[in-house]
Design an enzyme around this catalytic site. Structure first.
Site, PDB file in Angstrom:
ATOM      1  N   SER A 229       8.928  27.659  22.621  1.00  0.00           N
ATOM      2  CA  SER A 229      10.069  28.783  22.039  1.00  0.00           C
ATOM      3  C   SER A 229      10.427  30.068  21.063  1.00  0.00           C
ATOM      4  CB  SER A 229      11.234  28.407  22.767  1.00  0.00           C
ATOM      5  OG  SER A 229      11.642  28.072  21.510  1.00  0.00           O
ATOM      6  N   HIS A 259       8.492  21.400  27.132  1.00  0.00           N
ATOM      7  CA  HIS A 259       9.121  21.582  26.110  1.00  0.00           C
ATOM      8  C   HIS A 259      10.290  21.446  26.742  1.00  0.00           C
ATOM      9  CE1 HIS A 259      11.079  24.111  22.356  1.00  0.00           C
ATOM     10  NE2 HIS A 259      10.719  24.778  22.767  1.00  0.00           N
ATOM     11  N   HIS A 306       8.216  11.261  17.408  1.00  0.00           N
ATOM     12  CA  HIS A 306       7.790  12.844  17.200  1.00  0.00           C
ATOM     13  C   HIS A 306       6.359  13.275  16.025  1.00  0.00           C
ATOM     14  CE1 HIS A 306       9.467  16.828  15.740  1.00  0.00           C
ATOM     15  NE2 HIS A 306      10.190  16.641  16.068  1.00  0.00           N
ATOM     16  N   ARG A 315      18.873  14.365  13.861  1.00  0.00           N
ATOM     17  CA  ARG A 315      19.945  15.116  15.402  1.00  0.00           C
ATOM     18  C   ARG A 315      20.168  13.872  16.294  1.00  0.00           C
ATOM     19  NH1 ARG A 315      16.264  19.442  16.583  1.00  0.00           N
ATOM     20  NH2 ARG A 315      14.174  17.664  17.106  1.00  0.00           N
ATOM     21  N   ASP A 363      16.870  14.051  21.881  1.00  0.00           N
ATOM     22  CA  ASP A 363      16.646  13.846  23.373  1.00  0.00           C
ATOM     23  C   ASP A 363      16.885  13.058  24.104  1.00  0.00           C
ATOM     24  OD1 ASP A 363      15.783  16.806  23.341  1.00  0.00           O
ATOM     25  OD2 ASP A 363      13.266  16.691  22.830  1.00  0.00           O
TER      26      ASP A 363
END
Length: 436
Positions: A229, A259, A306, A315, A363
Site C-alpha cells: 500500500s 497484504h 514476520h 504493536r 495481526d
C-alpha cells in the site's frame, strides 16, 4: 544527500528480483523505519517512545484516554516533531469540523447506491474515488502552478482526505452491517472517537472502545515505504497523480489477501479453535497439540512470524497490554494469550530451528480486540487498516512533492536476458507462460 548520492545501497540478485525484492534497499521513506530488533520507528522514535510522548485523547476532553491520537501521529510524520497537546487539539478540531470533514452529496449518493453484498473494501475504494472531484492538487496542476508549490496543495488534499474518510467508512459500515442510518457525529470529539460515534459504537467518546480505536489507528499508520500500500501510493504519486488517486491505488493493494487480510485470517483461526473447543475451556495442552498438528499438516500459524522482525512485534505488545487490562474474562483473549505462551517455543524449535521469527506480529491480536468490542464483521477490518494507513502514505506523498521526487521508473529484464548473461551452459527452455 549530495555527499551520499553515489554510495551503494544494495546489491540485487536474480533471486531477489524474481522473489518480490525482499531485502533490497531501493526506496527512501523518511517517516518510519523497521528495525529488526526494536520494531517500527516513527521519525526515529520507537513505539513505546511514541506512546509516551504523543498527546492522548485527553487533549480533546477524553479524560479516560491513555493512547495517542492518530492526529498527533499525522503531525509527527509530516513534520518530524512531537506536537504539543494544544497543537494536536487544533489539528484534531480541523479534521473533525467543516469544511474539511464535509463529504459532498454525490459521494454520499454513490456509496448509498452500492450493493450491500459488495466487499466493504471495494465500497471504500469507490467512496474515496468519488471524493477526487475535491482535489486541490489536481486543480492547481491544471492551472499551471509552480512545482515548488506542489506540496502545499498536496497537504491541503491530505488534510481534506484524512478528515473525510471517517464519514465514508462509517457510512459503509452502517449501510452494510447495520440499519443504514449513519449516526450523527460530534465535532467536539477527536478523529477516532467521532468515527466510533458515527458507527453507533459509543455515546460520548470517553470509553474503552474509543480508546481502543485511538490505539488501533495510531499503531497501523505507517510501516516503511516498501509494503504494497505504501509503495503503490508512492509509485502512482510519482506520476503526479493527485493524493486521492494515489491513495486509492494504495488501497487497491491493501485489499489484496497477502497484504491487508492477515488480521481477518488470524481472527478466523482463533474462531476455529473456539469451535473445536465447544463448551470446553482452552488449556495449554490443547493449544500445544493443536499447533503441532497444524504444523505437521504443512500449514502455518496465522499471526506468527514476520519478514523482517526477529522479536515480538511491539504493536502486538501494546494490544496485549490493553487486553490484559480490559479483557481478562474474554474466552477469545484466553486463546490468544495461550497461543502467545505456547506457539513461539514450538516454532522456535520446529524442524531444527529454521523459522527465523517465531514471535507474534500485529495481526495476531487486532482481530480479537475488534471482535470483543462489537466490531464482529471481519470483512470490514481492512477498511479500518486503510483509514489508519492514510496517515502514513499521505504524509509521504506530501514529503515527496516537497522534495520534487521524480517519477519512479526502475529497469526490468527478461528471462532470456538472464539466460544469455548468467547461464552457462544456456537453459534450453527458459520459463514461459503455461498453456491452456
Amino acid at each position: 544527500m549530495a555527499q551520499a548520492k553515489d554510495k551503494k545501497l544494495s546489491d540485487v540478485t536474480v533471486s531477489q528480483a524474481a522473489g518480490g525484492m525482499r531485502g533490497v534497499k531501493a526506496l527512501i521513506c523518511d517517516t518510519s523505519l523497521l528495525d529488526i530488533n526494536e520494531g517500527i520507528r516513527f521519525r526515529g522514535l520507537t513505539l513505546p517512545e511514541v506512546e509516551k510522548k504523543l498527546p492522548t485523547g485527553k487533549c480533546r476532553g477524553a479524560t479516560k484516554s491513555e493512547y495517542p491520537l492518530p492526529e498527533a501521529m499525522l503531525w509527527l510524520l509530516l513534520t518530524g516533531e512531537v506536537p504539543t497537546p494544544e497543537e494536536t487539539a487544533q489539528l484534531s478540531e480541523q479534521l473533525t469540523t467543516e469544511p474539511y470533514n464535509s463529504v459532498p452529496k454525490h459521494a454520499r449518493q454513490i456509496i448509498d447506491d452500492l450493493p450491500v453484498h459488495q466487499h466493504p473494501m471495494s465500497q471504500y475504494i469507490t467512496g474515496v474515488m468519488a471524493l477526487q472531484t475535491e482535489s486541490k492538487f489536481a486543480e492547481a496542476y491544471q492551472n499551471g502552478v509552480n512545482r515548488a508549490k506542489y506540496w502545499k496543495y498536496a497537504l491541503d488534499d491530505t488534510l481534506n482526505l484524512v478528515a473525510k474518510i471517517p464519514m465514508i467508512s462509517a457510512r459503509i459500515y452502517r449501510q452494510t452491517f447495520r440499519d443504514g442510518v449513519v449516526k450523527s457525529g460530534d465535532e467536539s470529539l477527536d478523529w477516532s472517537a467521532n468515527w466510533t460515534k458515527m458507527c453507533g459504537l459509543t455515546k460520548d467518546g470517553n470509553d474503552e472502545i474509543s480508546d481502543l480505536m485511538r490505539m488501533y489507528f495510531f499503531i497501523h499508520t505507517d510501516h516503511e515505504g516498501g509494503n504494497v500500500s505504501a509503495h503503490a501510493t508512492h509509485l502512482v504519486g510519482s506520476a503526479l497523480s493527485d493524493p486521492y488517486l494515489s491513495y486509492t491505488a494504495g488501497m487497491c493493494g491493501l485489499a489484496g489477501p497477502l497484504h491487508g487480510l492477515a488480521n481477518q485470517e488470524s481472527l478466523r483461526f482463533i474462531q476455529k479453535i473456539q469451535r473445536l473447543l465447544g463448551d470446553k475451556k482452552p488449556t495449554k495442552e490443547f493449544i500445544h497439540k493443536f499447533v503441532i498438528d497444524l504444523l505437521e499438516s504443512g500449514q502455518v500459524v496465522p499471526g506468527f512470524g514476520h519478514a523482517v522482525l526477529r522479536v515480538t512485534d511491539p504493536r502486538y505488545t501494546i494490544q496485549r497490554e490493553f487486553a490484559m487490562k480490559y479483557l481478562n474474562n474474554s474466552d477469545m483473549f484466553k486463546i490468544v494469550d495461550l497461543l502467545f505462551q505456547v506457539a513461539p517455543p514450538i516454532l522456535k524449535d520446529w524442524k531444527g530451528g529454521k523459522i527465523a521469527n517465531p514471535w507474534p506480529n500485529l495481526d495476531a491480536h487486532s482481530g480479537c480486540l475488534l471482535h470483543e468490542y462489537g466490531i464482529k464483521e471481519d470483512s470490514f477490518y481492512t477498511v479500518l487498516f486503510g483509514m489508519s494507513r492514510a496517515i502514513g502514505v499521505l504524509s509521504n506523498y506530501v514529503i515527496d512533492r516537497a522534495l520534487s521526487a521524480p517519477i519512479e521508473r526502475p529497469k526490468s529484464i527478461t528471462f532470456d536476458w538472464i539466460n544469455d548473461n548468467y547461464c552457462d551452459p544456456k537453459i534450453p527452455d527458459p520459463p514461459v507462460m503455461p498453456q491452456k
